[in-house]
Design an enzyme around this catalytic site. Structure first.
Site, PDB file in Angstrom:
ATOM      1  N   ARG A   1      32.673  63.728  64.393  1.00  0.00           N
ATOM      2  CA  ARG A   1      34.112  63.454  64.330  1.00  0.00           C
ATOM      3  C   ARG A   1      34.473  62.273  65.223  1.00  0.00           C
ATOM      4  O   ARG A   1      35.239  61.390  64.838  1.00  0.00           O
ATOM      5  CB  ARG A   1      34.891  64.705  64.758  1.00  0.00           C
ATOM      6  CG  ARG A   1      36.420  64.560  64.772  1.00  0.00           C
ATOM      7  CD  ARG A   1      37.035  65.891  65.209  1.00  0.00           C
ATOM      8  NE  ARG A   1      38.483  65.908  65.182  1.00  0.00           N
ATOM      9  CZ  ARG A   1      39.267  65.694  66.235  1.00  0.00           C
ATOM     10  NH1 ARG A   1      38.720  65.416  67.412  1.00  0.00           N
ATOM     11  NH2 ARG A   1      40.589  65.753  66.123  1.00  0.00           N
TER      12      ARG A   1
ATOM     13  N   HIS B   1      45.699  61.386  64.578  1.00  0.00           N
ATOM     14  CA  HIS B   1      46.803  62.186  64.045  1.00  0.00           C
ATOM     15  C   HIS B   1      47.893  61.343  63.380  1.00  0.00           C
ATOM     16  O   HIS B   1      49.082  61.582  63.569  1.00  0.00           O
ATOM     17  CB  HIS B   1      47.401  63.066  65.152  1.00  0.00           C
ATOM     18  CG  HIS B   1      46.388  63.912  65.851  1.00  0.00           C
ATOM     19  ND1 HIS B   1      45.680  64.904  65.198  1.00  0.00           N
ATOM     20  CD2 HIS B   1      45.925  63.896  67.129  1.00  0.00           C
ATOM     21  CE1 HIS B   1      44.844  65.468  66.063  1.00  0.00           C
ATOM     22  NE2 HIS B   1      44.970  64.866  67.227  1.00  0.00           N
TER      23      HIS B   1
END
Length: 311
Positions: free
Chosen positions: A120, A204
């Site tokens: 990630r 995000h």
């Protein structure tokens, strides 16, 4: 072991790391060092050496920070679990910390968790060209005003709220130029502070959608189990135990905001009165105090602080 309906445990995310954050913990139980050695074998490098000795620039790189924080938080959880007979009613993590929550709820294995957050971190680091993404902290403005200012600042680029951390504290994320425009608009609107953060990866926000698509293919190879302890996920702050629902929310988490205020309010709503933060630096405890002052808060970093949680 007994389920404690008034207990929640939370796990911090990126930005909580410090040199030496594992040093006091691995002296408490020899099994902690065994876990660290397994992580190093999976990663292909000595992660304890980086955590203990740095350099700071290496520890702060996203692909190292993410497994380092997960490892530190997980060791903290194991030490607490070894000495406590309580089972928390809910787990939650802030951004990266959500993966520690999944691990501690037995949704994913330790080996998979270390691999997932390492990959990630690499995916996120590669998501946008150098110096084109940014994040900024905006303090002292209402959420609705920040959202409107982001819309005004975006023009033909992307900038949006990324972390709703506490009332009056929101992090925005997107293209660097748009984030800088947002900073200026926030200052003009009366923000107490509006500062660029030392982060090049715009987490995000919509810039992470391509990364999320790539990341979902990696998650398809991982076994997800139903949660043994319910978790609250960042994207919607709703209790989940179903493996498929948890996996879907995990993918969305890359490009949708962290709703930490909603998460803490939900923890309060379900009757929790005590929260233990398992992870470095007390960052979440500070945020939680600003959201809901009634909680009894603990943070574990060494033997004395561990003992306080057991009283």
């Amino acid at each position: 072991m007994n389920k404690d309906p008034k207990l929640a445990i939370v796990f911090p995310g990126q930005g909580s790391q410090t040199i030496g954050m594992l040093d006091n913990l691995i002296t408490i139980d020899k099994k902690a060092r065994e876990i660290v050695n397994i992580a190093s074998d999976i990663l292909g490098y000595d992660i304890l050496k980086i955590i203990s000795d740095g350099p700071k620039e290496k520890l702060d790189s996203t692909e190292v920070t993410q497994p380092a924080i997960l490892l530190t938080s997980y060791v903290t959880w194991l030490l607490w679990k070894h000495e406590s007979n309580a089972i928390p009613s809910v787990l939650a993590g802030h951004s990266l910390g959500e993966y520690t929550a999944l691990l501690c709820a037995d949704i994913i294995s330790f080996e998979d968790a270390i691999m997932i957050v390492s990959e990630r971190g690499k995916y996120m680091q590669q998501s946008v060209p150098d110096s084109t993404g940014a994040m900024a902290a905006i303090l002292g403005l209402d959420d609705s005003l920040i959202e409107q200012l982001c819309s005004n600042a975006a023009e033909d680029e992307i900038v949006s709220a990324a972390n709703y951390n506490s009332p009056g504290q929101v992090v925005v994320s997107g293209h660097k130029n748009a984030v800088n425009r947002m900073i200026n608009l926030a200052k003009n609107a009366g923000a107490r502070r509006a500062i660029l953060l030392p982060i090049s990866v715009p987490s995000h926000c919509a810039l992470m959608k391509d990364t999320a698509n790539k990341f979902s293919k990696l998650l398809d190879k991982i076994t997800f189990n139903n949660a043994q302890i319910p978790i609250l996920q960042n994207v919607d702050a709703k209790l989940k135990t179903n493996a498929a629902d948890i996996k879907t929310a995990l993918i969305k988490q890359l490009y949708e905001p962290v709703r930490w205020v909603d998460t803490i309010n939900e923890i309060h709503r379900i009757g929790v009165t005590k929260i233990i933060e398992c992870g470095p630096n007390n960052v979440l405890s500070g945020l939680i105090k600003r959201i809901e002052k009634s909680f009894e808060l603990f943070s574990i970093s060494d033997r004395p602080s561990l003992d306080k949680t057991l009283i």
